[in-house]
Design a protein around this motif. Structure first.
Motif: not given
Length: 342
Positions: A79, A204, A219, A221, A223-225
């Motif tokens: 990530g 984003n 990537v 889109k 993923d801001n988790t």
């Protein structure tokens, strides 16, 4: 009974001799390990120009054992972004020194014309462990494209750790050798750290990240988790708006694996260009640049183009505070006062 007393005395002596901040030089591995109460804190690494074009502190961990530094490209973690391979750990350099780019130099960097400069470790002058702090003094040469030294560097690190806090003081003296050295206004500078993904600002914008095998993956889109970073300056400016502003200190807050973290970088009044401009980006570059007022202000301030005369020296002092839990502005003010000696 006598044996028990003797054992207790020996144990007490051993504990008294134990130094909570351990600084250990492993010359064979070209690294100096720093631990606090037996837990890893950071390491000064100097693997050489074939691996890194400068010595760095890498990795850096909180009191809770979480990494505040990005792993890629040294130790990729799932990530993470795979940009700017010259962003490793915590470092000190500059983008235009007598026309040489010390910032972008990397074996993996493409699209930069150079010429590049390289910072080469030349020695560990001292490594001291202690009850309250550990100290490390190292030397390095800033080499031009032909391998000739432009600057001689002497840096002393002071490492401290107590409870939920860790800190690193860096005092770097640069001495010009046989000719004047000019630090031309350039946005790429000067003391910096590349942050773990969790301490970035949520975004984003499509990017390239590492997958679980360390392979670059596009990537589309985001993923801001778990991405929770937020800058706040001593002047009250927040978020990515801190870029190009001046401040005495910057506080980056976030959460890593459930641990609330503050990463504070403090400028010192004796530094050139105080209070520094901040070259800090939401994607994880956290840097202070005091040498480029015209570039950092987008032309509002006059260029510095700092000249260090041959044979003369200039010194820079910074502190990084890594605190677990909440850190108030009042607490930071006390820390800053302690750092600058007021």
């Amino acid at each position: 009974m006598k044996k028990i007393i003797l054992f207790c005395l020996i144990a007490s002596y051993a504990m008294a001799q134990k130094k909570p901040v351990q600084v250990t030089h492993n010359e064979a591995q070209k690294r100096v390990e720093v631990t606090v109460d037996g837990k890893p804190f950071t390491a000064y690494i100097y693997p050489g120009p074939d691996v890194l074009k400068k010595p760095v502190l890498y990795p850096i961990q909180t009191a809770g054992g979480n990494f505040i530094t990005r792993g890629w490209p040294m130790d990729p973690r799932p990530g993470e972004r795979v940009d700017h391979p010259h962003h490793v750990g915590m470092w000190f350099n500059y983008g235009d020194v007598n026309g040489h780019d010390f910032w972008n130099n990397s074996n993996e960097v493409k699209g930069h014309a150079g010429p590049f400069g390289t910072i080469v470790h030349t020695g560990v002058k001292s490594a001291k462990s202690g009850k309250d702090k550990g100290e490390l003094t190292v030397t390095a040469n800033w080499l031009d494209k032909d391998g000739k030294p432009l600057l001689q560097e002497t840096t002393t690190f002071v490492f401290q750790g107590q409870g939920n806090e860790r800190s690193i003081d860096r005092t770097t003296t640069l001495k010009a050798l046989d000719k004047d050295v000019t630090f031309k206004d350039n946005k790429e500078g000067m003391i910096a750290v590349r942050l773990a993904r969790q301490l970035e600002h949520p975004s984003n914008k499509p990017e390239v990240f590492t997958d679980a095998s360390g392979v670059a993956t596009k990537v589309t889109k985001m993923d801001n988790t778990g991405v929770t970073g937020l800058y706040k300056s001593s002047e009250g400016i927040e978020g990515e708006n801190v870029w190009g502003t001046r401040a005495k200190w910057m506080n980056l807050t976030g959460n890593i694996n459930g641990e609330a973290v503050s990463v504070v970088i403090m400028d010192h009044p004796k530094n050139v260009g105080y209070p520094t401009y901040w070259h800090s980006r939401g994607y994880g570059l956290y840097a202070a640049n005091p040498m480029a007022p015209s570039v950092m202000s987008q032309g509002k301030d006059k260029a510095m183009n700092y000249v260090l005369p041959a044979g003369k020296s200039v010194t820079f002092q910074y502190r990084m505070l890594i605190a677990s839990g909440s850190t108030t502005d009042a607490t930071l003010s006390q820390q800053v006062s302690q750092f600058i000696g007021r």
